[in-house]
Enzyme design. Structure first.
Site, PDB file in Angstrom:
ATOM      1  N   HIS A  37       1.014  -1.386  -0.091  1.00 24.34           N
ATOM      2  CA  HIS A  37       0.428  -0.074  -0.223  1.00 24.34           C
ATOM      3  C   HIS A  37       1.078   1.048  -0.032  1.00 24.34           C
ATOM      4  O   HIS A  37       2.759   1.325   0.499  1.00 24.34           O
ATOM      5  CB  HIS A  37      -1.108   0.180   1.233  1.00 24.34           C
ATOM      6  N   HIS A  39       1.689   4.025   2.110  1.00 29.55           N
ATOM      7  CA  HIS A  39       1.743   4.471   2.812  1.00 29.55           C
ATOM      8  C   HIS A  39       3.817   5.007   2.935  1.00 29.55           C
ATOM      9  O   HIS A  39       3.963   3.749   2.444  1.00 29.55           O
ATOM     10  CB  HIS A  39       1.682   3.835   4.005  1.00 29.55           C
ATOM     11  N   ASP A  41       5.934   4.691   4.399  1.00 30.16           N
ATOM     12  CA  ASP A  41       7.194   3.424   5.703  1.00 30.16           C
ATOM     13  C   ASP A  41       7.101   2.295   4.516  1.00 30.16           C
ATOM     14  O   ASP A  41       7.340   1.247   5.634  1.00 30.16           O
ATOM     15  CB  ASP A  41       7.356   3.344   6.775  1.00 30.16           C
ATOM     16  N   HIS A  42       6.392   1.965   3.833  1.00 35.91           N
ATOM     17  CA  HIS A  42       6.402   1.238   2.685  1.00 35.91           C
ATOM     18  C   HIS A  42       6.782   1.026   1.876  1.00 35.91           C
ATOM     19  O   HIS A  42       7.358   0.027   0.967  1.00 35.91           O
ATOM     20  CB  HIS A  42       4.927   0.227   2.883  1.00 35.91           C
ATOM     21  N   HIS A  93      -7.175  -0.313   6.226  1.00 35.86           N
ATOM     22  CA  HIS A  93      -6.542   0.044   5.957  1.00 35.86           C
ATOM     23  C   HIS A  93      -5.677   1.236   5.220  1.00 35.86           C
ATOM     24  O   HIS A  93      -5.805   2.647   5.459  1.00 35.86           O
ATOM     25  CB  HIS A  93      -5.118  -0.499   6.210  1.00 35.86           C
ATOM     26  N   ASP A 115       0.062  -4.130   6.317  1.00 36.99           N
ATOM     27  CA  ASP A 115      -0.927  -3.107   7.506  1.00 36.99           C
ATOM     28  C   ASP A 115      -2.155  -3.656   7.664  1.00 36.99           C
ATOM     29  O   ASP A 115      -3.019  -3.137   8.635  1.00 36.99           O
ATOM     30  CB  ASP A 115      -0.612  -1.874   7.737  1.00 36.99           C
ATOM     31  N   HIS A 153       4.979  -4.936  10.188  1.00 38.72           N
ATOM     32  CA  HIS A 153       5.199  -3.925  11.872  1.00 38.72           C
ATOM     33  C   HIS A 153       5.009  -4.833  12.959  1.00 38.72           C
ATOM     34  O   HIS A 153       4.579  -5.816  13.143  1.00 38.72           O
ATOM     35  CB  HIS A 153       4.894  -2.383  11.929  1.00 38.72           C
TER      36      HIS A 153
HETATM   37 ZN   LIG Z   1       3.263   0.901   8.382  1.00 37.55          ZN
HETATM   38 ZN   LIG Z   2       0.530   1.633   6.622  1.00 34.40          ZN
END
Ligand SMILES: [Zn+2]
Ligand SMILES: [Zn+2]
Length: 240
Positions: A37, A39, A41-42, A93, A115, A153
């Protein structure tokens, strides 16, 4: 990272540096990147890794992604190190969130679920509705019990504190918490989990269990249908 000693793939590289270090340390060539996805942090490491290695990038059909990439949707297949990974759409999410599932790798199925499903918990609902997220989690929970759950995570211990607040009488959950505390004390990951483990301990997969529903009703009185129980659990966790 998945590798066969020569070629490697990575999932959701939020940062390029540790991936480049691992490639150099093991003498691996990066062939591909799977993204679940949008975001940061990905996706934060995608452009640098693509530029450094020429790796092919695969990501969700419906989300803004670091271009160029190959977009994939429900039931599309990506060949990773010679094995088929099937795309499962799991909105909640984010609206375009996808997971990647391989039915057999080294003797058991493997799931990259980003996530959506965490060990003992689930992602926050940034874009989707509780009903969408519950349907996505039910799809993942229906996978074979020995499926290894590779989420993005290490939130397990925090999630289990909440899970025990929901289900204080679940002995399997209490045992799992001790096991995970031991792993973390040794500096080891709790992941991957398995689908069978999550069915037994994850409150977000257990909204039809009477104890879970009763706890959710203490937080939010009117919730009786499983979607309502799930929504109440998610709101409660947000404040926990
Ligand atoms: Zn994440
Ligand atoms: Zn996320």
């Amino acid at each position: 990272m998945l590798h066969d000693g020569q070629a490697a793939w990575v999932v959701d590289p939020g940062d390029a540096k540790p991936v480049l270090q691992a490639l150099a340390a093991h003498g691996l060539e990066l062939l591909g990147i799977l993204v679940t996805h949008h975001h940061p942090d990905h996706t934060g490491g995608v452009a640098e890794l693509r530029n450094a290695t020429g790796a092919a990038v695969f990501g969700p059909y419906r989300e803004t992604m670091p271009e160029p990439l190959r977009r994939v949707a429900q039931d599309d297949t990506v060949a990773v190190l010679g094995l088929p990974f099937r795309v499962i759409e799991v909105p909640g999410h984010t609206l375009g969130h996808i997971a990647y599932y391989c039915a057999a790798m080294d003797g058991a199925p493997l799931l990259f679920c980003g996530d959506t499903l965490f060990s003992g918990g689930c992602g926050r609902l940034f874009e989707g509705t509780p009903a969408q997220m519950l349907a996505s989690l039910e799809t993942l929970a229906a996978l074979p019990g020995d499926t290894r759950v590779c989420c993005t995570h290490e939130y397990t211990l925090g999630n289990l504190k909440f899970a025990i607040a929901v289900e204080s009488d679940n002995a399997v959950l209490a045992d799992y918490q001790s096991h995970c505390q031991d792993l973390r004390a040794k500096g080891l990951p709790t992941l991957p989990s398995t689908i069978a483990q999550e069915r037994a301990i994850n409150p977000f997969l257990r909204s039809t269990q009477p104890t879970v529903a009763a706890s959710a009703q203490r937080f939010s009185a009117e919730q009786t249908a499983k979607e309502g129980v799930f929504a109440a659990l998610r709101s409660w966790k947000n404040q926990f």
